[in-house]
Design a protein around this motif. Structure first.
Motif, PDB file in Angstrom:
ATOM      1  N   GLU A   1      12.401   9.120  27.536  1.00 54.86           N
ATOM      2  CA  GLU A   1      12.448   8.171  28.643  1.00 54.86           C
ATOM      3  C   GLU A   1      11.065   7.592  28.930  1.00 54.86           C
ATOM      4  O   GLU A   1      10.939   6.421  29.301  1.00 54.86           O
ATOM      5  CB  GLU A   1      13.009   8.848  29.884  1.00 54.86           C
ATOM      6  CG  GLU A   1      13.159   7.954  31.092  1.00 54.86           C
ATOM      7  CD  GLU A   1      13.706   8.686  32.308  1.00 54.86           C
ATOM      8  OE1 GLU A   1      13.667   8.105  33.404  1.00 54.86           O
ATOM      9  OE2 GLU A   1      14.181   9.844  32.157  1.00 54.86           O
ATOM     10  N   ILE A   2      10.033   8.410  28.760  1.00 50.97           N
ATOM     11  CA  ILE A   2       8.654   7.963  28.902  1.00 50.97           C
ATOM     12  C   ILE A   2       7.858   8.464  27.707  1.00 50.97           C
ATOM     13  O   ILE A   2       8.292   9.375  26.983  1.00 50.97           O
ATOM     14  CB  ILE A   2       8.002   8.474  30.207  1.00 50.97           C
ATOM     15  CG1 ILE A   2       7.982  10.012  30.236  1.00 50.97           C
ATOM     16  CG2 ILE A   2       8.713   7.911  31.441  1.00 50.97           C
ATOM     17  CD1 ILE A   2       7.195  10.587  31.406  1.00 50.97           C
TER      18      ILE A   2
ATOM     19  N   ALA B   1       1.655  13.863  33.469  1.00 54.63           N
ATOM     20  CA  ALA B   1       2.892  14.032  32.706  1.00 54.63           C
ATOM     21  C   ALA B   1       2.915  15.338  31.928  1.00 54.63           C
ATOM     22  O   ALA B   1       3.988  15.883  31.638  1.00 54.63           O
ATOM     23  CB  ALA B   1       3.079  12.853  31.753  1.00 54.63           C
TER      24      ALA B   1
ATOM     25  N   SER C   1      12.943  13.651  26.477  1.00 53.67           N
ATOM     26  CA  SER C   1      14.132  12.810  26.263  1.00 53.67           C
ATOM     27  C   SER C   1      13.782  11.438  25.711  1.00 53.67           C
ATOM     28  O   SER C   1      14.680  10.676  25.329  1.00 53.67           O
ATOM     29  CB  SER C   1      14.879  12.640  27.583  1.00 53.67           C
ATOM     30  OG  SER C   1      14.132  11.841  28.498  1.00 53.67           O
TER      31      SER C   1
ATOM     32  N   TYR D   1       9.237  17.800  35.678  1.00 49.49           N
ATOM     33  CA  TYR D   1      10.194  16.693  35.658  1.00 49.49           C
ATOM     34  C   TYR D   1       9.730  15.596  34.699  1.00 49.49           C
ATOM     35  O   TYR D   1      10.553  14.926  34.048  1.00 49.49           O
ATOM     36  CB  TYR D   1      10.427  16.154  37.076  1.00 49.49           C
ATOM     37  CG  TYR D   1       9.474  15.094  37.560  1.00 49.49           C
ATOM     38  CD1 TYR D   1       9.764  13.736  37.411  1.00 49.49           C
ATOM     39  CD2 TYR D   1       8.268  15.434  38.177  1.00 49.49           C
ATOM     40  CE1 TYR D   1       8.892  12.759  37.867  1.00 49.49           C
ATOM     41  CE2 TYR D   1       7.400  14.467  38.644  1.00 49.49           C
ATOM     42  CZ  TYR D   1       7.715  13.129  38.479  1.00 49.49           C
ATOM     43  OH  TYR D   1       6.848  12.159  38.933  1.00 49.49           O
ATOM     44  N   LEU D   2       8.404  15.413  34.579  1.00 51.06           N
ATOM     45  CA  LEU D   2       7.883  14.436  33.636  1.00 51.06           C
ATOM     46  C   LEU D   2       7.937  14.965  32.205  1.00 51.06           C
ATOM     47  O   LEU D   2       8.147  14.194  31.265  1.00 51.06           O
ATOM     48  CB  LEU D   2       6.450  14.060  34.015  1.00 51.06           C
ATOM     49  CG  LEU D   2       6.323  13.214  35.290  1.00 51.06           C
ATOM     50  CD1 LEU D   2       4.861  13.069  35.694  1.00 51.06           C
ATOM     51  CD2 LEU D   2       6.949  11.838  35.097  1.00 51.06           C
TER      52      LEU D   2
ATOM     53  N   GLY E   1      10.882  14.139  41.626  1.00 51.04           N
ATOM     54  CA  GLY E   1      11.634  13.736  40.447  1.00 51.04           C
ATOM     55  C   GLY E   1      12.623  12.618  40.704  1.00 51.04           C
ATOM     56  O   GLY E   1      13.178  12.045  39.759  1.00 51.04           O
TER      57      GLY E   1
ATOM     58  N   ARG F   1      10.311  16.753  31.066  1.00 51.41           N
ATOM     59  CA  ARG F   1      11.698  16.497  30.651  1.00 51.41           C
ATOM     60  C   ARG F   1      11.883  15.039  30.238  1.00 51.41           C
ATOM     61  O   ARG F   1      12.581  14.743  29.263  1.00 51.41           O
ATOM     62  CB  ARG F   1      12.666  16.854  31.777  1.00 51.41           C
ATOM     63  CG  ARG F   1      12.774  18.346  32.063  1.00 51.41           C
ATOM     64  CD  ARG F   1      13.958  18.663  32.973  1.00 51.41           C
ATOM     65  NE  ARG F   1      13.815  18.094  34.306  1.00 51.41           N
ATOM     66  CZ  ARG F   1      13.264  18.711  35.330  1.00 51.41           C
ATOM     67  NH1 ARG F   1      12.763  19.942  35.178  1.00 51.41           N
ATOM     68  NH2 ARG F   1      13.191  18.134  36.524  1.00 51.41           N
ATOM     69  N   ARG F   2      11.248  14.130  30.969  1.00 50.47           N
ATOM     70  CA  ARG F   2      11.351  12.711  30.611  1.00 50.47           C
ATOM     71  C   ARG F   2      10.647  12.416  29.289  1.00 50.47           C
ATOM     72  O   ARG F   2      11.093  11.578  28.500  1.00 50.47           O
ATOM     73  CB  ARG F   2      10.773  11.849  31.738  1.00 50.47           C
ATOM     74  CG  ARG F   2      11.604  11.883  33.017  1.00 50.47           C
ATOM     75  CD  ARG F   2      11.001  11.010  34.113  1.00 50.47           C
ATOM     76  NE  ARG F   2      11.742  11.175  35.365  1.00 50.47           N
ATOM     77  CZ  ARG F   2      11.424  10.576  36.506  1.00 50.47           C
ATOM     78  NH1 ARG F   2      10.373   9.764  36.554  1.00 50.47           N
ATOM     79  NH2 ARG F   2      12.145  10.783  37.601  1.00 50.47           N
TER      80      ARG F   2
ATOM     81  N   THR G   1      10.051   6.997  40.599  1.00 51.89           N
ATOM     82  CA  THR G   1       9.547   6.508  39.311  1.00 51.89           C
ATOM     83  C   THR G   1       8.042   6.296  39.351  1.00 51.89           C
ATOM     84  O   THR G   1       7.459   5.862  38.353  1.00 51.89           O
ATOM     85  CB  THR G   1      10.225   5.171  38.939  1.00 51.89           C
ATOM     86  OG1 THR G   1       9.951   4.207  39.959  1.00 51.89           O
ATOM     87  CG2 THR G   1      11.741   5.366  38.793  1.00 51.89           C
TER      88      THR G   1
END
Length: 343
Positions: free
Chosen positions: A319-320, A305, A317, A310-311, A75, A313-314, A78
């Protein structure tokens, strides 16, 4: 077609480029890819000392305290490289397990244009500060990746195509090597640990240290993959299933809960991130293709993903984001074919 065992193929003639026996090996590999999707290969030419050095490096890495391993937590990256603690990865239908892993891929420099441009799977590895780790792991990666190139050419010929059909797509692919550790668990029940899934790439070359792997046949029966010392387990991935319009099958597999300590080292052989994968013309009948085309890297990233916390969560949010044509988890393979037509 159904099957009740996993074939074993000696690929010595293929690796040695023996013109007499090479064609027979190619035909055997093609038949296994069509009828089973899994095969054990021997005579692969990988130096046993390379595997022994890899196994030693993995044991020393996983024997470290958790805080040392978490210094290279996946995590933190990137481009999806590093340590995967227990519970980080969740397959569809998985039951809890204590597996931990370390993930790496082709080691590109930090100034690589794709990495600087934000590619989610390309760039440098996140190496741990552990003496004598990166060298044997990298050596093993290079040797098995070279074997993968040989097998990719064989699969092309087994499809009736020139051996170099796929070569142009293999320059800097996100072909991942995983070092996986299943700790000793005396209370483990004999039930699925990693849930049923297919692999997202072209094919996988796996070296385990103990039994535990199972594959499903066309009748829905789970078949043990017997442990054979010095053999690779080779299985077809999603991309070859798509390229062949389902003639090659990405057979679903899972890992049983076992009480003994076990290590597993899969290399997921892949093509370049931007490779467009769609059914080859000769496999598309009057009804048209059974699969939509996918970009190889987008497919791998979308599946990854959806299975790493951890992905996730991104994603939550913002983020991705997932690629526009992202397939849901577990939508390819023999199990998926049994329940619904591919789309």
């Amino acid at each position: 077609m159904t099957f009740n065992s996993i074939p074993t193929i000696d690929v010595t003639a293929l690796v040695a480029e023996d013109p007499v026996g090479r064609r027979d090996v190619i035909d055997e590999l093609g038949r296994a890819a069509r009828e089973v999707g899994f095969v054990q290969i021997v005579g692969h030419g990988i130096d046993p000392e390379s595997f022994a050095a890899l196994e030693d490096a993995a044991k020393r890495f996983f024997a470290q305290p958790d805080d040392a391993k978490m210094k290279v937590y996946i995590g933190n990256s990137t481009n999806h490289r590093g340590y995967v603690p227990a519970g980080e990865e969740v397959f569809a239908g998985a039951t809890p397990d204590h597996k931990e892993a370390y993930d790496l891929s082709i080691d590109l420099p930090a100034d690589d244009p794709d990495y600087l441009g934000g590619n989610p799977l390309l760039g440098p590895n996140q190496w741990p500060d552990l003496d004598g780790f990166a060298e044997p792991v990298s050596k093993y990666y290079d040797e098995v990746f070279s074997l993968g190139r040989v097998l990719l050419r064989a699969f092309a010929e087994s499809l009736g195509e020139p051996s170099d059909l796929f070569d142009r797509h293999v320059t800097t692919p996100p072909a991942q090597l995983r070092l996986i550790h299943y700790p000793h668990d005396p209370s483990a029940a004999d039930r699925p640990g990693i849930g049923a899934h297919t692999d997202y790439e072209v094919f996988t070359l796996l070296r385990p240290t103990a039994p535990g792997l199972e594959v499903v046949n066309a009748e829905g029966t789970w078949i043990d993959v017997p442990y054979t010392e010095d053999a690779f387990v080779l299985n077809i991935g999603d991309l070859l299933e798509i390229w062949t319009n389902g003639e090659f099958t990405a057979t679903s597999h899972r890992v049983r809960k076992v009480s003994h300590e076990r290590y597993s080292f899969p290399l997921f052989f892949n093509v370049d991130y931007n490779t467009w994968v769609e059914p080859l013309t000769q496999f598309v009948g009057a009804g048209g293709p059974r699969y939509d085309g996918v970009r190889a890297g987008d497919h791998l990233f979308a599946q990854t993903a959806q299975s790493f916390t951890y992905l996730q969560r991104r994603l939550a949010s913002g983020e991705i984001t997932l690629p526009d044509n992202a397939r849901p988890l577990y939508s390819l393979g023999r199990e998926a074919q049994r329940s619904a037509p591919a789309v």
